[in-house]
Design a protein around this motif. Structure first.
Motif, PDB file in Angstrom:
ATOM      1  N   ILE A 284       4.035  -8.541   3.338  1.00 48.60           N
ATOM      2  CA  ILE A 284       3.747  -7.641   4.457  1.00 48.60           C
ATOM      3  C   ILE A 284       3.501  -6.209   3.994  1.00 48.60           C
ATOM      4  N   SER A 285       3.518  -5.987   2.684  1.00 43.51           N
ATOM      5  CA  SER A 285       3.452  -4.590   2.241  1.00 43.51           C
ATOM      6  C   SER A 285       2.174  -3.902   2.716  1.00 43.51           C
ATOM      7  N   SER A 286       1.037  -4.631   2.655  1.00 43.97           N
ATOM      8  CA  SER A 286      -0.199  -3.965   3.078  1.00 43.97           C
ATOM      9  C   SER A 286      -0.147  -3.649   4.572  1.00 43.97           C
ATOM     10  N   ALA A 287       0.472  -4.546   5.352  1.00 45.60           N
ATOM     11  CA  ALA A 287       0.609  -4.290   6.783  1.00 45.60           C
ATOM     12  C   ALA A 287       1.537  -3.102   7.019  1.00 45.60           C
ATOM     13  N   LEU A 288       2.583  -3.002   6.202  1.00 46.72           N
ATOM     14  CA  LEU A 288       3.507  -1.876   6.364  1.00 46.72           C
ATOM     15  C   LEU A 288       2.816  -0.552   6.058  1.00 46.72           C
ATOM     16  N   VAL A 289       2.014  -0.563   4.979  1.00 44.81           N
ATOM     17  CA  VAL A 289       1.319   0.676   4.632  1.00 44.81           C
ATOM     18  C   VAL A 289       0.321   1.057   5.725  1.00 44.81           C
ATOM     19  N   ALA A 290      -0.449   0.043   6.169  1.00 43.68           N
ATOM     20  CA  ALA A 290      -1.422   0.327   7.228  1.00 43.68           C
ATOM     21  C   ALA A 290      -0.714   0.829   8.475  1.00 43.68           C
ATOM     22  N   GLY A 291       0.361   0.135   8.845  1.00 42.71           N
ATOM     23  CA  GLY A 291       1.111   0.545  10.017  1.00 42.71           C
ATOM     24  C   GLY A 291       1.729   1.918   9.845  1.00 42.71           C
ATOM     25  N   GLY A 292       2.220   2.172   8.632  1.00 43.22           N
ATOM     26  CA  GLY A 292       2.826   3.472   8.359  1.00 43.22           C
ATOM     27  C   GLY A 292       1.821   4.595   8.519  1.00 43.22           C
ATOM     28  N   ALA A 337      -4.384  24.215  11.071  1.00 44.91           N
ATOM     29  CA  ALA A 337      -4.921  22.856  11.176  1.00 44.91           C
ATOM     30  C   ALA A 337      -5.543  22.431   9.857  1.00 44.91           C
ATOM     31  N   VAL A 338      -6.216  23.374   9.197  1.00 43.14           N
ATOM     32  CA  VAL A 338      -6.820  23.057   7.903  1.00 43.14           C
ATOM     33  C   VAL A 338      -5.734  22.699   6.894  1.00 43.14           C
ATOM     34  N   VAL A 339      -4.651  23.468   6.913  1.00 42.90           N
ATOM     35  CA  VAL A 339      -3.547  23.185   5.988  1.00 42.90           C
ATOM     36  C   VAL A 339      -2.972  21.800   6.272  1.00 42.90           C
ATOM     37  N   LEU A 340      -2.761  21.530   7.540  1.00 44.03           N
ATOM     38  CA  LEU A 340      -2.233  20.225   7.945  1.00 44.03           C
ATOM     39  C   LEU A 340      -3.135  19.116   7.408  1.00 44.03           C
ATOM     40  N   PHE A 341      -4.429  19.345   7.539  1.00 45.33           N
ATOM     41  CA  PHE A 341      -5.431  18.390   7.093  1.00 45.33           C
ATOM     42  C   PHE A 341      -5.324  18.172   5.588  1.00 45.33           C
ATOM     43  N   ILE A 342      -5.289  19.286   4.842  1.00 46.88           N
ATOM     44  CA  ILE A 342      -5.245  19.182   3.386  1.00 46.88           C
ATOM     45  C   ILE A 342      -3.979  18.462   2.940  1.00 46.88           C
ATOM     46  N   VAL A 343      -2.857  18.842   3.538  1.00 43.25           N
ATOM     47  CA  VAL A 343      -1.602  18.216   3.129  1.00 43.25           C
ATOM     48  C   VAL A 343      -1.603  16.734   3.469  1.00 43.25           C
ATOM     49  N   THR A 344      -2.150  16.402   4.637  1.00 44.02           N
ATOM     50  CA  THR A 344      -2.198  14.985   5.005  1.00 44.02           C
ATOM     51  C   THR A 344      -3.076  14.211   4.039  1.00 44.02           C
ATOM     52  N   ILE A 345      -4.227  14.789   3.701  1.00 45.00           N
ATOM     53  CA  ILE A 345      -5.114  14.124   2.743  1.00 45.00           C
ATOM     54  C   ILE A 345      -4.406  13.981   1.404  1.00 45.00           C
ATOM     55  N   GLY A 346      -3.644  15.021   1.028  1.00 47.61           N
ATOM     56  CA  GLY A 346      -2.882  14.955  -0.220  1.00 47.61           C
ATOM     57  C   GLY A 346      -1.906  13.790  -0.186  1.00 47.61           C
ATOM     58  N   ALA A 347      -1.199  13.670   0.938  1.00 47.94           N
ATOM     59  CA  ALA A 347      -0.241  12.580   1.079  1.00 47.94           C
ATOM     60  C   ALA A 347      -0.944  11.232   0.997  1.00 47.94           C
ATOM     61  N   VAL A 351      -0.403   8.153  -1.556  1.00 53.27           N
ATOM     62  CA  VAL A 351      -0.163   6.750  -1.181  1.00 53.27           C
ATOM     63  C   VAL A 351      -1.179   5.845  -1.889  1.00 53.27           C
ATOM     64  N   ALA A 352      -2.437   6.288  -1.891  1.00 52.63           N
ATOM     65  CA  ALA A 352      -3.476   5.483  -2.527  1.00 52.63           C
ATOM     66  C   ALA A 352      -3.181   5.304  -4.014  1.00 52.63           C
ATOM     67  N   THR A 353      -2.746   6.399  -4.658  1.00 54.95           N
ATOM     68  CA  THR A 353      -2.433   6.312  -6.088  1.00 54.95           C
ATOM     69  C   THR A 353      -1.294   5.329  -6.325  1.00 54.95           C
ATOM     70  N   VAL A 354      -0.258   5.459  -5.511  1.00 61.61           N
ATOM     71  CA  VAL A 354       0.889   4.566  -5.676  1.00 61.61           C
ATOM     72  C   VAL A 354       0.464   3.115  -5.509  1.00 61.61           C
ATOM     73  N   LEU A 355      -0.372   2.879  -4.499  1.00 62.61           N
ATOM     74  CA  LEU A 355      -0.832   1.512  -4.266  1.00 62.61           C
ATOM     75  C   LEU A 355      -1.635   1.008  -5.447  1.00 62.61           C
ATOM     76  N   LYS A 356      -2.473   1.877  -5.957  1.00 61.21           N
ATOM     77  CA  LYS A 356      -3.338   1.487  -7.063  1.00 61.21           C
ATOM     78  C   LYS A 356      -2.492   1.144  -8.289  1.00 61.21           C
ATOM     79  N   ARG A 357      -1.535   2.018  -8.561  1.00 59.52           N
ATOM     80  CA  ARG A 357      -0.690   1.773  -9.734  1.00 59.52           C
ATOM     81  C   ARG A 357       0.135   0.507  -9.569  1.00 59.52           C
ATOM     82  N   SER A 358       0.471   0.183  -8.318  1.00 57.11           N
ATOM     83  CA  SER A 358       1.283  -1.017  -8.150  1.00 57.11           C
ATOM     84  C   SER A 358       0.411  -2.263  -8.076  1.00 57.11           C
ATOM     85  N   GLY A 359      -0.874  -2.111  -8.378  1.00 59.16           N
ATOM     86  CA  GLY A 359      -1.662  -3.296  -8.649  1.00 59.16           C
ATOM     87  C   GLY A 359      -2.730  -3.683  -7.643  1.00 59.16           C
ATOM     88  N   ASP A 360      -2.782  -3.008  -6.515  1.00 61.31           N
ATOM     89  CA  ASP A 360      -3.820  -3.360  -5.547  1.00 61.31           C
ATOM     90  C   ASP A 360      -5.184  -2.944  -6.080  1.00 61.31           C
TER      91      ASP A 360
END
Lengths: 372, 309, 446
Positions: A284-292, A337-347, A351-360
């Motif tokens: 369910i990890s992919s569902a959890l990430v998507a849901g998160g 709003a721009v800051v919020l945007f940048i920080v969200t994209i950073g986050a 997440v994408a990096t973590v997913l990639k490193r964990s093998g997806d």
């Protein structure tokens, strides 16, 4: 709701389709071009307001929506304490860059290599940088010159992150329960989830606001470690809808897969906890990430509930903005709003990096994000 | 590892039927069912603004519901429904080609980027994006001046504080929530099915109508649920852009609770609204199920006629 | 559009510009010092005779006023000086040479949360200046209506976290009755003596035990004379223009009372009427005839006026005044826009500083309110929001402290004008008005 679940299983056959059927090639291309043009138009439509937000955050005039004809960074200066903001940003960047470059350098120079460390050092360094800056700036409060808006931004994040964690944990557990342990309780529970989805937010908001005063003690009142007690109220209020969504996503993800794997694990002597950790959770990890991710955006944007139940110390960015809308929205709200945007994209990148490193694979990541 | 070992383990695994859902149940009962129950209970009371909770429960009755069934409610609800239904249809019409393109017509390496581009806008605050729509729509704005200078339009743009502005912004705000489920649903369709349809001689239109579209059904349903329900309750977008024309049912409930301090009436309207949305969804479901049934019938006839040339 | 290139502070159309020359004002200012002292003495006499507040003797602004603390001076009928009981009292800045005013500034600390109307204080007064002068960090949130405020406070029941709230007068009794407000500690509010006695001891709080005037204002309208040719002088003209030339481009204030008020004032009916036939007639006209002409319900139309969204707007005087600078900002022509105060009758509202029950930091709340009652801060704030802050000797204060004030005629009203103003009362018709208002909204939105 099954549509949320994503698998990489159909990917492998895809490439043959794209290049196949040469007879129809010419006709196909016309359709493809038309669709591509349409897609571009839609993307422009989606991005026009965002570009305007960025542009107008550099407005020299006194109002966000009225372009004065001159650019200026003065509103950014109003929002940020320039020195501290730059040093905070630089610290995080330096930590990340050093963290990402160190393992390859070490490997090249000394030949010493541990896959686990080299894989996780970068993300870890990034997190470390974030935490170090946080500890130096009273959880980012000092970065802002305008404490009102700065606090609103911080609160938005604290509230959204907390509510997302609550939603993912609750939604994940109940999603698994719904898919794996159906019973007499399934129908009433699904009815409850459905009601949460259809109840107008304003009703939730008023109901919770009245209800919360019974909880104005302990956790909900005092400030704990830089986080205002009112934030915990927001965790409750914002997590309701989000957890319902996560429940449905996780349930849908598991609905397509039968229980043989867990049973096999159990047959081989795994405890229920271990079976859950090693079999169910990865499923369910992919569902959890998507849901998160979906929860995070929903919580970050929550306006109506937050406005009602927030206390003076837990005003969030949408709440702040909606109260600005009652008179005049200042250009530095655009900057925020721009800051919020940048920080969200950073986050998101994190997440994408973590997913990639964990093998997806990258397509799986895209699909996972796509589910959100 | 004999068979006799298995049953107790299985029993242990299965024992607590809904234990995993326990935290959610507690959470929902504590923070959803209980507070909402109070509000529903209040809907049978009368207003008493001298109290902290301005509700008097001494003579409960249905009078709020009869009051809520007023022309005000219906006018507002009709306006809300019109906006929400139109916007839902528009998001499907605009979003489907995009999802289709992403799922079938684009190269793998572009797909991830385009998908990300579709998602990225929803990571900015939706409120600031809505406010940003005031900029191009303003009569004295730059866009308005350009368009007038180029002679595209005769007078200034007069879209602010109109229902069209609300419609644009609502479609904008929820488009992503429609495209993604659609894409995911289309993406799950095995290419083999579409290939088979073509091999059997079906044209592109026919393949689309008989294979792709029905298989995308769940995605469309998910998208509609994800957009239509929030649209019905959303009144912030309408307040920001719609002026008087942005009067939505959510705003009516809000003004009863906060403006008029009339919690009983506000609660009654909210309860009615939930019922109305459920009815709308039921109607939608019936239409879809009925459509599928019709489609299936038609298909059966086709097959019995034999394969087309 | 030619004027848009000038970066000068064209806050006002030339017809309305009332900037006085500095030298003239300095002369007036010098002369007014004595006058102000006289007035102040006079004011404190009157006030102490009414026995409502602690008074502080005028000390010329520059001398520290801290004396030994005296207990419960509120009821003493004497003119003896009784000043800040709290420690660390100091005086406000001595700029401007205002005399005859109590200038006590009490230091405080911590965070102060205020829940107020939109854009209602000078940003520095709720920001940097509060930090440097008082040592208090401000947090400000906004609401749109008194009912919003009451709902927020009553659902939170003392846990809202707000210290200072700013309700309008008539709403104060029910807030007191519901226990939403905290009683003032008047020892900490010595600067109450700076408020013109006209604005103290109002019906809703005769002893000023819970509230003190923040500012007061009135209601009128603005119109774009390049698009709406009629000269709009009365509420009847307003209605005629709104249903005629400006139809579909009209905004009205987003409160039921003001929309009802428009009808009542135009037809010579008491604004606070409870008569069924009056309300029926109002409903009939407003819903059936007027509603469809409304473009928006907007309590702060100034920004949207600048965007070009309206050609005729009902507005509060302070917001209308701000509209002029916004129009200039947007490259429009402020001279096109005309302002008129409602006639033959119009509204008088007064917003008041109060302390919310359960205030986490009442000490800072007192210190802040008291600070706002010093002439310098009060006038600085006034220049921003454009409403009369009710200081005594206002004319000389303006002459001394804010000689560059523009559009003064939109802030201060003549006695004749004030005579036409009516204060709202909370009556049994409240529910009916809310119902009418919802019907208007539904009709306008349909």
């Amino acid at each position: 709701m099954t549509a949320f679940t994503v698998g990489g299983s159909t990917r492998s056959t895809r490439s043959t389709t794209a290049s196949g059927a040469p007879k129809n090639r010419h006709k196909k291309d016309v359709l493809r071009i038309v669709l591509a043009v349409w897609c571009v138009i839609v993307l422009i439509f989606l991005f026009v307001p965002i570009c305007l937000v960025v542009l107008h955050s550099f407005n020299r005039g006194g109002s966000f929506s009225i372009w004065s004809g001159h650019t200026s960074t003065k509103w950014w200066g109003t929002l940020f304490d320039a020195d501290k903001a730059w040093s905070a940003a630089l610290t995080i960047i330096v930590f990340t860059v050093v963290g990402s470059l160190l393992p390859p350098i070490v490997r090249k120079t000394t030949g010493w290599q541990r896959t686990f460390i080299s894989r996780w050092f970068g993300p870890f360094a990034f997190l470390l940088g974030v935490v170090v800056v946080a500890l130096n700036t009273d959880w980012y409060r000092n970065v802002f010159k305008d404490k009102n808006l700065g606090d609103a931004l911080r609160n938005s994040f604290f509230a959204a992150i907390g509510a997302t964690i609550v939603a993912v944990v609750l939604g994940g557990l109940s999603g698994v329960a719904l898919a794996r342990r159906p019973g007499f309780w399934t129908k009433p529970f699904m009815l409850m989830v459905f009601l949460i989805l259809v109840t107008p937010e304003i009703m939730d908001a008023i109901a919770l606001a009245g209800w919360m005063q019974r909880f104005s003690f302990g956790l909900f009142k005092s400030s704990t470690g830089g986080i205002d007690g009112g934030i915990f109220r927001l965790w409750v209020g914002e997590s309701l809808y989000a957890s319902a969504v996560v429940t449905l996503i996780v349930r849908a993800r598991l609905a397509g897969i039968d229980e043989t794997l867990e049973e096999a694990a159990s047959d081989l002597g795994a405890t229920p906890g271990r079976a859950f950790r090693q079999i169910t959770l990865p499923l369910i990890s992919s569902a959890l990430v998507a849901g998160g991710l979906l929860s995070f955006t929903i919580c970050l944007d929550n306006t109506i509930i937050a406005e009602q139940i927030a206390t003076a110390g837990s005003t969030t960015f949408p709440t702040y903005l909606i109260s600005q809308l009652r008179s005049t929205v200042k250009p530095f709200v655009g900057s925020a709003a721009v800051v919020l945007f940048i920080v969200t994209i950073g986050a998101l990148a994190f997440v994408a990096t973590v997913l990639k490193r964990s093998g997806d694979s990258s397509s799986q990541i895209a699909a996972t994000l796509g589910g959100g | 590892m004999t068979a006799s070992v298995v049953p107790p383990k299985r029993g242990r695994l299965r024992a607590p039927k809904f234990l995993l859902a326990g935290p959610s149940i507690i959470w929902y009962v504590l923070f959803f069912v209980a507070p909402i129950a109070f509000i529903v209970y209040y809907s049978f009371g009368t207003k008493d603004s001298s109290k902290l909770v301005p509700v008097d429960m001494s003579s409960p009755g249905f009078h709020n519901y009869s009051e809520a069934f007023s022309s005000t409610f219906f006018t507002t609800f009709k306006a809300t429904l019109r906006v929400a239904v139109t916007a839902t249809l528009l998001t499907v019409v605009i979003g489907f080609p995009v999802a289709y393109f992403l799922a079938f017509k684009v190269q793998e390496r572009w797909r991830a980027i385009l998908l990300a581009l579709v998602i990225v806008p929803s990571f900015t605050s939706f409120l600031i994006r809505t406010v940003a729509w005031r900029i191009p729509l303003a009569p004295n704005g730059t866009l308005s001046k350009w368009l007038q200078d180029w002679g595209v339009i005769g007078g200034p743009i007069s879209l602010l504080e109109t229902r069209t502005a609300v419609q644009i912004a609502i479609v904008y705000n929820y488009l992503g929530f429609m495209i993604l489920p659609l894409y995911v649903a289309l993406d799950r369709i095995e290419p083999v099915l579409r290939e088979a349809s073509k091999d059997l001689g079906a044209g592109r239109v026919s393949t689309f109508m008989r294979v792709t579209l029905p298989l995308a059904g769940p995605g469309i349903a998910a998208g509609v649920l994800l957009t239509f329900i929030p649209m019905c309750g959303d009144y912030v977008t309408a307040t920001v852009l719609g002026g008087a024309k942005g009067n939505m049912i959510g705003a009516l409930i809000d003004s009863e609770f906060k403006g008029a301090q009339n919690w009983p009436l506000g609660s009654a309207i909210a309860v009615l609204m939930i019922l109305a949305v459920l009815v709308m969804l039921a109607i939608g479901a019936i239409v879809v199920v009925g459509g599928q049934w019709l489609l299936r019938r038609m298909r059966r006839v086709d097959l019995s006629d034999g394969a087309p040339a | 559009m030619s004027s848009s290139q000038e970066p000068v502070r064209i806050l006002a159309p030339s017809s309305l510009r009332e900037t006085l020359s500095r030298r003239a004002l300095l002369q007036v200012g010098a002369g007014s010092v004595g006058l102000a002292a006289l007035l102040a003495a006079c004011g404190s006499d009157k006030k102490s005779s009414s026995g409502t507040t602690a008074t502080t003797t005028a000390n010329g602004g520059s001398t520290p006023t801290t004396t030994a603390s005296s207990s419960a001076p509120a009821t003493s009928g004497s003119t003896a000086s009784s000043t800040a009981a709290s420690t660390g009292a100091s005086t406000a800045g001595t700029t401007g040479g205002v005399s005859g005013y109590s200038e006590v500034v009490n230091k405080s600390s911590g965070t102060l949360a205020m829940y107020t109307w939109g854009d209602y204080n000078d940003p520095s007064i709720v920001g940097d200046l509060a930090q440097t002068d008082l040592g208090v960090t401000m947090k400000v949130d906004y609401y749109t209506s008194n009912e919003d405020l009451i709902t927020k406070l009553s659902t939170a029941n003392g846990s809202s976290g707000y210290d200072v709230v700013v309700p309008t007068g008539p709403y104060i009794p029910q807030m007191i009755q519901k226990g939403l407000l905290e009683k003032f500690d008047k020892d900490k509010l010595p600067n109450l003596s700076n408020v013109d006695k006209l604005y103290l001891g109002q019906d809703w709080d005769p002893g000023n035990d819970y509230s003190v005037c923040k500012d007061w204002g009135s209601t009128g309208w603005m119109w774009d004379s390049s698009k709406v040719k009629a000269d709009i002088k009365t509420w009847n003209d307003f209605i005629a223009a709104a249903t005629g030339e400006a139809s579909g481009n009209v905004s009205v204030l987003d409160t039921g009372a003001n929309v009802l008020g428009m009808y009542c004032w135009a037809n010579g009916i008491d604004w606070n009427t409870e008569k069924k036939e009056d309300l029926d007639a109002a409903e009939k006209f407003l819903v059936d005839t007027f509603a469809s002409h409304i473009k928006a319900f907007d309590s702060y139309p100034s920004t949207k006026i600048a965007e070009g969204a309206y050609t005729l707007s009902m507005a509060w005087n302070g917001d209308a005044r701000q509209a002029y600078s916004r129009i200039a900002d947007a490259g429009g022509n402020p001279d096109d826009w005309k302002w008129a105060l409602g006639a033959p009758n119009t509204e008088l509202w007064m917003d008041n500083y109060c302390i919310a029950a359960g205030s986490p930091n009442p000490d800072a709340a007192h210190a802040w309110i008291n600070w706002l009652l010093t002439p310098e801060i009060s006038i600085k704030d006034l220049q921003y929001h454009g409403y009369n802050s009710g200081m005594k000797g206002m004319e000389s204060l303006i002459a001394t402290l804010a000689p560059d004030l523009t559009l003064g005629n939109m802030i201060f009203f003549s006695d004749d004008q004030v005579k036409t103003m009516r204060t709202q009362k909370i009556t049994s018709a409240q529910d009916r008005i809310a119902d009418i208002y919802n019907k208007i909204k539904a009709k306008a939105g349909g």
